[in-house]
Design a protein around this motif. Structure first.
Motif, PDB file in Angstrom:
ATOM      1  N   GLY A  48     -35.952 -11.713 -55.086  1.00  0.00           N
ATOM      2  CA  GLY A  48     -36.035 -10.907 -53.802  1.00  0.00           C
ATOM      3  C   GLY A  48     -36.571  -9.558 -54.433  1.00  0.00           C
ATOM      4  N   SER A  49     -36.422  -8.593 -53.371  1.00  0.00           N
ATOM      5  CA  SER A  49     -36.594  -7.168 -53.701  1.00  0.00           C
ATOM      6  C   SER A  49     -35.649  -6.201 -53.047  1.00  0.00           C
ATOM      7  CB  SER A  49     -37.870  -6.652 -53.644  1.00  0.00           C
ATOM      8  OG  SER A  49     -38.147  -7.034 -51.981  1.00  0.00           O
ATOM      9  N   LEU A  50     -35.085  -5.251 -53.473  1.00  0.00           N
ATOM     10  CA  LEU A  50     -34.414  -4.193 -52.788  1.00  0.00           C
ATOM     11  C   LEU A  50     -34.965  -3.331 -52.021  1.00  0.00           C
ATOM     12  CD1 LEU A  50     -31.589  -3.027 -52.428  1.00  0.00           C
ATOM     13  CD2 LEU A  50     -32.021  -1.616 -54.342  1.00  0.00           C
ATOM     14  N   ALA A  51     -34.527  -3.158 -50.856  1.00  0.00           N
ATOM     15  CA  ALA A  51     -35.277  -2.330 -49.639  1.00  0.00           C
ATOM     16  C   ALA A  51     -34.157  -1.313 -49.136  1.00  0.00           C
ATOM     17  CB  ALA A  51     -35.629  -2.960 -48.249  1.00  0.00           C
ATOM     18  N   ILE A  52     -34.632   0.101 -49.376  1.00  0.00           N
ATOM     19  CA  ILE A  52     -33.607   1.209 -49.071  1.00  0.00           C
ATOM     20  C   ILE A  52     -34.404   1.963 -47.935  1.00  0.00           C
ATOM     21  CG2 ILE A  52     -32.580   3.110 -49.894  1.00  0.00           C
ATOM     22  CD1 ILE A  52     -32.763   1.894 -52.714  1.00  0.00           C
ATOM     23  N   SER A  53     -33.589   2.344 -46.882  1.00  0.00           N
ATOM     24  CA  SER A  53     -33.928   3.209 -45.729  1.00  0.00           C
ATOM     25  C   SER A  53     -33.010   4.200 -45.283  1.00  0.00           C
ATOM     26  CB  SER A  53     -34.488   2.297 -44.626  1.00  0.00           C
ATOM     27  OG  SER A  53     -33.529   1.593 -44.142  1.00  0.00           O
ATOM     28  N   SER A  54     -33.407   5.411 -44.816  1.00  0.00           N
ATOM     29  CA  SER A  54     -32.303   6.272 -44.506  1.00  0.00           C
ATOM     30  C   SER A  54     -33.123   7.228 -43.408  1.00  0.00           C
ATOM     31  CB  SER A  54     -31.611   7.089 -45.491  1.00  0.00           C
ATOM     32  OG  SER A  54     -31.032   8.212 -45.000  1.00  0.00           O
ATOM     33  N   ALA A  55     -32.477   7.591 -42.210  1.00  0.00           N
ATOM     34  CA  ALA A  55     -33.160   8.682 -41.213  1.00  0.00           C
ATOM     35  C   ALA A  55     -33.125  10.043 -41.972  1.00  0.00           C
ATOM     36  CB  ALA A  55     -32.547   8.505 -39.877  1.00  0.00           C
ATOM     37  N   GLY A  56     -32.442  10.153 -43.036  1.00  0.00           N
ATOM     38  CA  GLY A  56     -32.304  11.497 -43.619  1.00  0.00           C
ATOM     39  C   GLY A  56     -31.132  11.974 -43.915  1.00  0.00           C
ATOM     40  N   MET A  57     -30.880  12.988 -44.489  1.00  0.00           N
ATOM     41  CA  MET A  57     -29.709  13.678 -45.083  1.00  0.00           C
ATOM     42  C   MET A  57     -28.621  13.463 -43.862  1.00  0.00           C
ATOM     43  SD  MET A  57     -30.093  13.716 -48.288  1.00  0.00           S
ATOM     44  CE  MET A  57     -28.527  14.499 -48.820  1.00  0.00           C
ATOM     45  N   GLY A  58     -27.366  13.109 -44.207  1.00  0.00           N
ATOM     46  CA  GLY A  58     -26.449  13.075 -43.298  1.00  0.00           C
ATOM     47  C   GLY A  58     -26.325  12.001 -42.388  1.00  0.00           C
ATOM     48  N   MET A  59     -27.328  11.177 -42.386  1.00  0.00           N
ATOM     49  CA  MET A  59     -27.660   9.859 -41.398  1.00  0.00           C
ATOM     50  C   MET A  59     -27.423   8.564 -41.940  1.00  0.00           C
ATOM     51  SD  MET A  59     -28.626  11.829 -38.745  1.00  0.00           S
ATOM     52  CE  MET A  59     -29.313  10.481 -37.786  1.00  0.00           C
ATOM     53  N   GLY A  60     -26.881   8.554 -43.018  1.00  0.00           N
ATOM     54  CA  GLY A  60     -26.423   7.356 -43.643  1.00  0.00           C
ATOM     55  C   GLY A  60     -27.522   6.579 -44.424  1.00  0.00           C
ATOM     56  N   GLY A  80     -23.251  11.296 -59.571  1.00  0.00           N
ATOM     57  CA  GLY A  80     -24.674  10.768 -59.696  1.00  0.00           C
ATOM     58  C   GLY A  80     -24.490   9.367 -59.183  1.00  0.00           C
ATOM     59  N   MET A  81     -25.759   8.968 -58.937  1.00  0.00           N
ATOM     60  CA  MET A  81     -25.789   7.350 -58.539  1.00  0.00           C
ATOM     61  C   MET A  81     -25.716   6.506 -59.889  1.00  0.00           C
ATOM     62  SD  MET A  81     -28.946   7.740 -55.809  1.00  0.00           S
ATOM     63  CE  MET A  81     -29.099   8.682 -54.677  1.00  0.00           C
ATOM     64  N   GLY A  82     -25.863   7.084 -60.898  1.00  0.00           N
ATOM     65  CA  GLY A  82     -25.771   6.451 -62.212  1.00  0.00           C
ATOM     66  C   GLY A  82     -26.656   5.253 -62.279  1.00  0.00           C
ATOM     67  N   LEU A  83     -25.955   4.018 -62.694  1.00  0.00           N
ATOM     68  CA  LEU A  83     -26.891   2.710 -62.776  1.00  0.00           C
ATOM     69  C   LEU A  83     -26.854   1.962 -61.847  1.00  0.00           C
ATOM     70  CD1 LEU A  83     -25.844   2.261 -66.492  1.00  0.00           C
ATOM     71  CD2 LEU A  83     -28.272   2.715 -65.977  1.00  0.00           C
ATOM     72  N   GLY A  84     -26.245   2.240 -60.816  1.00  0.00           N
ATOM     73  CA  GLY A  84     -25.870   1.212 -59.923  1.00  0.00           C
ATOM     74  C   GLY A  84     -27.283   0.716 -58.849  1.00  0.00           C
ATOM     75  N   LEU A  85     -27.845   1.317 -58.302  1.00  0.00           N
ATOM     76  CA  LEU A  85     -29.009   0.881 -57.812  1.00  0.00           C
ATOM     77  C   LEU A  85     -30.256   0.445 -58.907  1.00  0.00           C
ATOM     78  CD1 LEU A  85     -29.459   3.659 -54.929  1.00  0.00           C
ATOM     79  CD2 LEU A  85     -28.526   1.250 -54.722  1.00  0.00           C
ATOM     80  N   ALA A  86     -30.364   0.995 -59.904  1.00  0.00           N
ATOM     81  CA  ALA A  86     -31.178   0.276 -61.081  1.00  0.00           C
ATOM     82  C   ALA A  86     -30.895  -0.810 -61.326  1.00  0.00           C
ATOM     83  CB  ALA A  86     -31.265   1.173 -62.228  1.00  0.00           C
ATOM     84  N   ILE A  87     -29.612  -1.328 -61.510  1.00  0.00           N
ATOM     85  CA  ILE A  87     -29.002  -2.432 -61.902  1.00  0.00           C
ATOM     86  C   ILE A  87     -29.069  -3.633 -60.634  1.00  0.00           C
ATOM     87  CG2 ILE A  87     -26.830  -3.851 -62.115  1.00  0.00           C
ATOM     88  CD1 ILE A  87     -25.753  -1.383 -63.857  1.00  0.00           C
ATOM     89  N   VAL A  88     -28.820  -3.088 -59.381  1.00  0.00           N
ATOM     90  CA  VAL A  88     -29.042  -4.077 -58.247  1.00  0.00           C
ATOM     91  C   VAL A  88     -30.377  -4.294 -58.183  1.00  0.00           C
ATOM     92  CG1 VAL A  88     -29.237  -3.992 -55.906  1.00  0.00           C
ATOM     93  CG2 VAL A  88     -26.963  -2.975 -56.787  1.00  0.00           C
ATOM     94  N   SER A  89     -31.284  -3.566 -58.323  1.00  0.00           N
ATOM     95  CA  SER A  89     -32.906  -3.729 -58.134  1.00  0.00           C
ATOM     96  C   SER A  89     -33.201  -4.891 -59.260  1.00  0.00           C
ATOM     97  CB  SER A  89     -33.631  -2.537 -58.180  1.00  0.00           C
ATOM     98  OG  SER A  89     -35.238  -2.860 -58.273  1.00  0.00           O
ATOM     99  N   ARG A  90     -32.885  -4.745 -60.092  1.00  0.00           N
ATOM    100  CA  ARG A  90     -33.227  -5.764 -61.402  1.00  0.00           C
ATOM    101  C   ARG A  90     -32.440  -7.146 -61.266  1.00  0.00           C
ATOM    102  NH1 ARG A  90     -31.900  -1.576 -65.096  1.00  0.00           N
ATOM    103  NH2 ARG A  90     -30.230  -2.282 -65.695  1.00  0.00           N
ATOM    104  N   ALA A  91     -31.181  -6.953 -60.860  1.00  0.00           N
ATOM    105  CA  ALA A  91     -30.730  -8.289 -60.335  1.00  0.00           C
ATOM    106  C   ALA A  91     -31.214  -9.066 -59.448  1.00  0.00           C
ATOM    107  CB  ALA A  91     -29.019  -8.119 -60.144  1.00  0.00           C
ATOM    108  N   ILE A  92     -31.560  -8.279 -58.348  1.00  0.00           N
ATOM    109  CA  ILE A  92     -32.222  -8.876 -57.082  1.00  0.00           C
ATOM    110  C   ILE A  92     -33.545  -9.362 -57.417  1.00  0.00           C
ATOM    111  CG2 ILE A  92     -33.071  -8.245 -54.768  1.00  0.00           C
ATOM    112  CD1 ILE A  92     -31.098  -6.432 -54.394  1.00  0.00           C
ATOM    113  N   THR A  93     -34.546  -8.563 -58.158  1.00  0.00           N
ATOM    114  CA  THR A  93     -35.735  -9.225 -58.671  1.00  0.00           C
ATOM    115  C   THR A  93     -35.539 -10.504 -59.475  1.00  0.00           C
ATOM    116  OG1 THR A  93     -36.626  -6.835 -58.630  1.00  0.00           O
ATOM    117  CG2 THR A  93     -37.799  -8.583 -59.940  1.00  0.00           C
ATOM    118  N   SER A  94     -34.514 -10.461 -60.427  1.00  0.00           N
ATOM    119  CA  SER A  94     -34.428 -11.527 -61.019  1.00  0.00           C
ATOM    120  C   SER A  94     -33.956 -13.125 -60.031  1.00  0.00           C
ATOM    121  CB  SER A  94     -33.222 -11.610 -61.907  1.00  0.00           C
ATOM    122  OG  SER A  94     -32.013 -11.412 -61.687  1.00  0.00           O
ATOM    123  N   LEU A  95     -33.448 -12.720 -58.883  1.00  0.00           N
ATOM    124  CA  LEU A  95     -32.995 -13.759 -57.924  1.00  0.00           C
ATOM    125  C   LEU A  95     -34.393 -13.931 -57.174  1.00  0.00           C
ATOM    126  CD1 LEU A  95     -29.523 -12.456 -57.016  1.00  0.00           C
ATOM    127  CD2 LEU A  95     -30.009 -14.437 -58.349  1.00  0.00           C
TER     128      LEU A  95
END
Length: 300
Positions: free
Chosen positions: A107-119, A90-105
């Motif tokens: 900023g805001s977390l942006a995530i993008s992907s072209a789809g499964m298998g595309m990074g 699982g992704m676990g707490l990683g991205l949730a923690i990142v989002s909160r940390a960045i917001t407190s700094l």
């Protein structure tokens, strides 16, 4: 799989909350490494603009891993969201923690992907105060009073390697490592007398770190009742009070917030067996709880 980095030389010396920033970047790297079996994980930092003593910096972690769907991206910052690829857990707490940390700094977390298998591409932009470059003195590390035999458990190889280097640089010996909870439990129950201190990640494959420690403590009470309990410290990206209390009840002697700085390892390894943080408290020097020591940290 390769890890690459690119740092814009135009970025000036900055002053900000290094603990939160490192926590965000290292958790992004941890997630990228976990979901990339081959190809590249790239960390980059670029100067967007500099004006009136404030630098705007954009940081990105890009990988060639399994990629994400739009629905997964929408849910990615929710705690304990699991990926559909069984081999990766699982992704676990990683991205949730990142989002909160960045917001407190700011900023805001942006995530993008072209789809499964595309990074996946994760990025954020923050404003940081510019300062004059400081002078540097060579740090002199004194030899420890007693060399500790250390076991390190983490499922991310780069984090495991970094922790090993830090512990070794402090004059101690890393005698065992493990990359999942099942392997860790086997070593703990068969090689206990080889080990003085254990640093255990929580979000591990096969068996979570807290579950492995709970099973070991039960075994220890039955098979080592006349010996001192083994000192085991959690390394966790979640440093909330509720998590600290839960880990204390599980049987940890304390918690080091990721990223774990050399000062945190030094403090724990300088404690005698009778002086461990038995109250399960967050030890200073970690990424979320204290001032932090010099140098880089190890995280996941």
């Amino acid at each position: 799989m390769r890890i690459e980095s690119a740092l814009d030389p135009a970025i000036p010396t900055l002053r900000g909350d290094i603990s939160k920033l490192m926590r965000a970047v290292l958790n992004l790297l941890t997630n990228a490494l976990k979901f990339t079996d081959q190809g590249v994980v790239m960390l980059s930092a670029h100067l967007v603009r500099s004006a009136a003593g404030v630098a705007t910096v954009r940081l990105e972690v890009v990988d060639t891993g399994v990629g994400m769907t739009d629905d997964q991206i929408a849910d990615a910052t929710e705690p304990y969201v699991h990926a559909p690829v069984e081999d990766h857990g699982g992704m676990g707490l990683g991205l949730a923690i990142v989002s909160r940390a960045i917001t407190s700094l700011g900023g805001s977390l942006a995530i993008s992907s072209a789809g499964m298998g595309m990074g996946t591409r994760c990025s954020f932009t923050i404003d940081v105060e510019e300062v004059a470059p400081p002078g540097f003195d060579d740090a002199v590390l004194s030899a420890p009073e007693a060399v500790q035999r250390v076991m390190i458990v983490d499922d991310v190889e780069v984090v495991l390697s970094g922790a090993r280097q830090i512990v070794t640089s402090l004059g101690h010996n890393v005698v065992h490592t493990a990359t999942d909870g099942e392997e860790a439990l086997r070593i703990l129950t068969t090689r206990t007398d080889d080990i003085d201190v254990v640093f255990m990640d929580i979000r591990l494959p096969k068996v979570f770190g807290d579950a492995a420690v709970a099973q070991f403590r039960a075994w220890e009470r039955e098979h080592r009742r006349h010996k001192k309990p083994l000192r085991i410290y959690a390394t966790s990206g979640d440093a909330s009070q509720s998590m600290l209390q839960a880990l204390e009840k599980t049987g940890f002697d304390g918690t080091l917030a990721k990223p774990v700085y050399p000062a945190s390892y030094r403090q724990v390894l300088s404690l005698k067996a009778s002086g461990s943080a038995a109250d399960g408290s967050l030890l200073p020097g970690g990424g979320a709880g204290g001032g932090g020591g010099g140098g880089g940290g190890a995280a996941a």
